[in-house]
Design a protein around this motif. Structure first.
Motif, PDB file in Angstrom:
ATOM      1  N   THR A 186       4.138  -2.471  23.462  1.00 20.66           N
ATOM      2  CA  THR A 186       3.923  -2.434  24.907  1.00 20.66           C
ATOM      3  C   THR A 186       4.197  -3.796  25.528  1.00 20.66           C
ATOM      4  OG1 THR A 186       2.148  -0.807  24.565  1.00 20.66           O
ATOM      5  CG2 THR A 186       2.288  -1.845  26.729  1.00 20.66           C
ATOM      6  N   GLN A 187       5.216  -3.842  26.378  1.00 21.76           N
ATOM      7  CA  GLN A 187       5.474  -5.077  27.117  1.00 21.76           C
ATOM      8  C   GLN A 187       4.457  -5.158  28.243  1.00 21.76           C
ATOM      9  OE1 GLN A 187       9.500  -5.691  28.451  1.00 21.76           O
ATOM     10  NE2 GLN A 187       8.926  -7.473  29.665  1.00 21.76           N
ATOM     11  N   VAL A 188       3.728  -6.274  28.320  1.00 22.93           N
ATOM     12  CA  VAL A 188       2.693  -6.425  29.336  1.00 22.93           C
ATOM     13  C   VAL A 188       3.124  -7.333  30.482  1.00 22.93           C
ATOM     14  CG1 VAL A 188       0.804  -5.877  27.755  1.00 22.93           C
ATOM     15  CG2 VAL A 188       1.499  -8.269  28.049  1.00 22.93           C
ATOM     16  N   ALA A 189       4.121  -8.191  30.244  1.00 24.00           N
ATOM     17  CA  ALA A 189       4.560  -9.115  31.287  1.00 24.00           C
ATOM     18  C   ALA A 189       5.926  -9.698  30.943  1.00 24.00           C
ATOM     19  CB  ALA A 189       3.556 -10.247  31.456  1.00 24.00           C
ATOM     20  N   THR A 190       6.518 -10.292  31.964  1.00 19.90           N
ATOM     21  CA  THR A 190       7.728 -11.102  31.815  1.00 19.90           C
ATOM     22  C   THR A 190       7.432 -12.424  32.520  1.00 19.90           C
ATOM     23  OG1 THR A 190       9.123  -9.138  31.903  1.00 19.90           O
ATOM     24  CG2 THR A 190      10.202 -11.228  32.292  1.00 19.90           C
ATOM     25  N   VAL A 191       7.851 -13.508  31.905  1.00 21.41           N
ATOM     26  CA  VAL A 191       7.615 -14.823  32.494  1.00 21.41           C
ATOM     27  C   VAL A 191       8.946 -15.571  32.588  1.00 21.41           C
ATOM     28  CG1 VAL A 191       6.999 -15.787  30.243  1.00 21.41           C
ATOM     29  CG2 VAL A 191       6.301 -16.979  32.308  1.00 21.41           C
ATOM     30  N   TYR A 197      -0.984 -14.714  35.586  1.00 31.75           N
ATOM     31  CA  TYR A 197      -0.785 -15.563  34.409  1.00 31.75           C
ATOM     32  C   TYR A 197      -1.657 -15.149  33.222  1.00 31.75           C
ATOM     33  CZ  TYR A 197      -5.240 -17.674  35.425  1.00 31.75           C
ATOM     34  OH  TYR A 197      -6.586 -17.861  35.640  1.00 31.75           O
ATOM     35  N   ALA A 198      -2.572 -14.190  33.428  1.00 34.94           N
ATOM     36  CA  ALA A 198      -3.476 -13.800  32.354  1.00 34.94           C
ATOM     37  C   ALA A 198      -3.779 -12.305  32.412  1.00 34.94           C
ATOM     38  CB  ALA A 198      -4.774 -14.598  32.428  1.00 34.94           C
ATOM     39  N   ILE A 199      -3.922 -11.738  31.210  1.00 33.71           N
ATOM     40  CA  ILE A 199      -4.192 -10.312  31.073  1.00 33.71           C
ATOM     41  C   ILE A 199      -5.344 -10.153  30.085  1.00 33.71           C
ATOM     42  CG2 ILE A 199      -3.245  -8.076  30.325  1.00 33.71           C
ATOM     43  CD1 ILE A 199      -0.455  -9.329  31.002  1.00 33.71           C
ATOM     44  N   GLY A 200      -6.354  -9.398  30.487  1.00 32.28           N
ATOM     45  CA  GLY A 200      -7.481  -9.110  29.617  1.00 32.28           C
ATOM     46  C   GLY A 200      -7.255  -7.796  28.887  1.00 32.28           C
ATOM     47  N   LEU A 201      -7.589  -7.783  27.614  1.00 35.88           N
ATOM     48  CA  LEU A 201      -7.443  -6.593  26.777  1.00 35.88           C
ATOM     49  C   LEU A 201      -8.722  -6.402  25.985  1.00 35.88           C
ATOM     50  CD1 LEU A 201      -3.992  -7.601  25.220  1.00 35.88           C
ATOM     51  CD2 LEU A 201      -4.308  -6.000  27.107  1.00 35.88           C
ATOM     52  N   VAL A 202      -8.918  -5.212  25.452  1.00 37.95           N
ATOM     53  CA  VAL A 202      -9.998  -4.980  24.501  1.00 37.95           C
ATOM     54  C   VAL A 202      -9.376  -4.263  23.315  1.00 37.95           C
ATOM     55  CG1 VAL A 202     -10.794  -2.807  25.561  1.00 37.95           C
ATOM     56  CG2 VAL A 202     -12.365  -4.165  24.159  1.00 37.95           C
ATOM     57  N   ASP A 203      -9.698  -4.721  22.096  1.00 40.27           N
ATOM     58  CA  ASP A 203      -9.086  -4.099  20.923  1.00 40.27           C
ATOM     59  C   ASP A 203      -9.905  -2.899  20.456  1.00 40.27           C
ATOM     60  OD1 ASP A 203     -11.157  -4.984  19.235  1.00 40.27           O
ATOM     61  OD2 ASP A 203      -9.908  -6.396  18.141  1.00 40.27           O
ATOM     62  N   GLU A 204      -9.440  -2.270  19.404  1.00 42.87           N
ATOM     63  CA  GLU A 204     -10.053  -1.031  18.924  1.00 42.87           C
ATOM     64  C   GLU A 204     -11.476  -1.215  18.402  1.00 42.87           C
ATOM     65  OE1 GLU A 204      -6.860  -0.111  16.207  1.00 42.87           O
ATOM     66  OE2 GLU A 204      -6.117   1.447  17.566  1.00 42.87           O
ATOM     67  N   LYS A 205     -11.873  -2.459  18.097  1.00 40.37           N
ATOM     68  CA  LYS A 205     -13.234  -2.729  17.628  1.00 40.37           C
ATOM     69  C   LYS A 205     -14.131  -3.241  18.748  1.00 40.37           C
ATOM     70  CE  LYS A 205     -12.258  -3.626  12.791  1.00 40.37           C
ATOM     71  NZ  LYS A 205     -12.347  -4.595  11.692  1.00 40.37           N
ATOM     72  N   GLY A 206     -13.595  -3.286  19.972  1.00 39.72           N
ATOM     73  CA  GLY A 206     -14.387  -3.733  21.109  1.00 39.72           C
ATOM     74  C   GLY A 206     -14.353  -5.224  21.364  1.00 39.72           C
ATOM     75  N   LEU A 207     -13.433  -5.943  20.716  1.00 42.36           N
ATOM     76  CA  LEU A 207     -13.315  -7.381  20.939  1.00 42.36           C
ATOM     77  C   LEU A 207     -12.446  -7.659  22.163  1.00 42.36           C
ATOM     78  CD1 LEU A 207     -12.848  -8.539  17.257  1.00 42.36           C
ATOM     79  CD2 LEU A 207     -14.864  -8.855  18.682  1.00 42.36           C
ATOM     80  N   ASP A 208     -12.944  -8.529  23.028  1.00 42.14           N
ATOM     81  CA  ASP A 208     -12.196  -8.901  24.221  1.00 42.14           C
ATOM     82  C   ASP A 208     -11.129  -9.926  23.878  1.00 42.14           C
ATOM     83  OD1 ASP A 208     -13.710  -7.307  25.989  1.00 42.14           O
ATOM     84  OD2 ASP A 208     -15.290  -8.820  26.018  1.00 42.14           O
ATOM     85  N   VAL A 209      -9.927  -9.696  24.392  1.00 43.45           N
ATOM     86  CA  VAL A 209      -8.780 -10.560  24.124  1.00 43.45           C
ATOM     87  C   VAL A 209      -8.178 -10.987  25.456  1.00 43.45           C
ATOM     88  CG1 VAL A 209      -6.502 -10.682  23.042  1.00 43.45           C
ATOM     89  CG2 VAL A 209      -8.316  -9.325  21.976  1.00 43.45           C
ATOM     90  N   LEU A 210      -7.882 -12.264  25.576  1.00 42.92           N
ATOM     91  CA  LEU A 210      -7.231 -12.791  26.764  1.00 42.92           C
ATOM     92  C   LEU A 210      -5.857 -13.311  26.370  1.00 42.92           C
ATOM     93  CD1 LEU A 210      -7.449 -13.687  29.787  1.00 42.92           C
ATOM     94  CD2 LEU A 210      -8.226 -15.896  28.909  1.00 42.92           C
ATOM     95  N   VAL A 211      -4.816 -12.839  27.045  1.00 46.48           N
ATOM     96  CA  VAL A 211      -3.469 -13.384  26.888  1.00 46.48           C
ATOM     97  C   VAL A 211      -3.249 -14.279  28.101  1.00 46.48           C
ATOM     98  CG1 VAL A 211      -1.003 -12.886  26.714  1.00 46.48           C
ATOM     99  CG2 VAL A 211      -2.674 -11.332  25.651  1.00 46.48           C
ATOM    100  N   THR A 234      -1.073 -22.627  34.835  1.00 47.27           N
ATOM    101  CA  THR A 234      -0.172 -21.745  35.582  1.00 47.27           C
ATOM    102  C   THR A 234      -0.868 -21.006  36.712  1.00 47.27           C
ATOM    103  OG1 THR A 234      -0.460 -20.162  33.780  1.00 47.27           O
ATOM    104  CG2 THR A 234       1.580 -21.443  33.799  1.00 47.27           C
ATOM    105  N   VAL A 235      -2.185 -21.067  36.793  1.00 42.17           N
ATOM    106  CA  VAL A 235      -2.902 -20.481  37.925  1.00 42.17           C
ATOM    107  C   VAL A 235      -2.406 -21.118  39.221  1.00 42.17           C
ATOM    108  CG1 VAL A 235      -4.873 -22.078  37.816  1.00 42.17           C
ATOM    109  CG2 VAL A 235      -5.171 -19.806  38.815  1.00 42.17           C
ATOM    110  N   GLU A 236      -1.998 -22.376  39.144  1.00 43.19           N
ATOM    111  CA  GLU A 236      -1.509 -23.111  40.314  1.00 43.19           C
ATOM    112  C   GLU A 236      -0.204 -22.553  40.879  1.00 43.19           C
ATOM    113  OE1 GLU A 236      -1.240 -27.056  38.742  1.00 43.19           O
ATOM    114  OE2 GLU A 236      -3.407 -27.207  38.436  1.00 43.19           O
ATOM    115  N   LEU A 237       0.481 -21.698  40.125  1.00 49.26           N
ATOM    116  CA  LEU A 237       1.758 -21.138  40.577  1.00 49.26           C
ATOM    117  C   LEU A 237       1.584 -19.907  41.469  1.00 49.26           C
ATOM    118  CD1 LEU A 237       3.814 -21.489  37.278  1.00 49.26           C
ATOM    119  CD2 LEU A 237       3.732 -23.048  39.244  1.00 49.26           C
TER     120      LEU A 237
END
Length: 155
Positions: free
Chosen positions: A107-112, A65-79, A85-88
């Protein structure tokens, strides 16, 4: 020539087609209070999830249900796809990237499975959070967007 001296902007895209809202409008206090960080959310109308930034995949939660990313400036991003939805236990989600992969707006990272989430009484609102956002200012424009459309920037 003068363009060489302009500060590089980190653009942010809507990860899904739907209504982009301010993080303070999310129907969960953990997100709306910015306890996890600043960001925005999308009330999706389509199932495909794309990267909201140019960067790299740093983590994929085991329950998908979650994907961690880091952007070009080093900022952490959580989708974070959906609320509670962790309960699923991963049901209703398909991850389409691997840890370490480079990503951009196409870039497609997931399908829900939005219908599945709704059948389990889980809000489909998807949050994009800068988890170390104290270093950044996020400027977005709420409204209806198609996935991959630039909606603002991180400064």
């Amino acid at each position: 020539m003068f363009n060489l001296f302009k500060k590089k902007r980190n653009e942010v895209a809507s990860p899904m087609t739907g209504q982009v809202i301010l993080i303070t409008e999310v129907e969960d206090a953990v997100f709306s209070s910015k306890a996890m960080g600043d960001g925005f959310a999308v009330k999706p109308s389509e199932r495909n999830v794309y990267s909201p930034i140019k960067g790299k995949v740093t983590s994929i939660f085991p329950t998908k249900y979650a994907i961690g990313l880091v952007d070009e400036k080093g900022l952490d991003v959580l989708v974070h796809i959906g609320i509670d939805t962790v309960e699923l236990a991963g049901n209703g989600f398909e991850i389409t990237v691997q840890e370490g992969a480079n990503v951009d707006f196409d870039t497609q990272v997931a399908t829900v499975d939005l219908a599945y989430l709704k059948s389990k009484n889980k809000p489909t609102t998807t949050m994009v959070i800068w988890t170390n956002g104290a270093k950044a200012t996020l400027a977005i424009k709420p409204g209806q967007y198609t996935a991959k459309t630039i909606i603002g920037e991180v400064k």
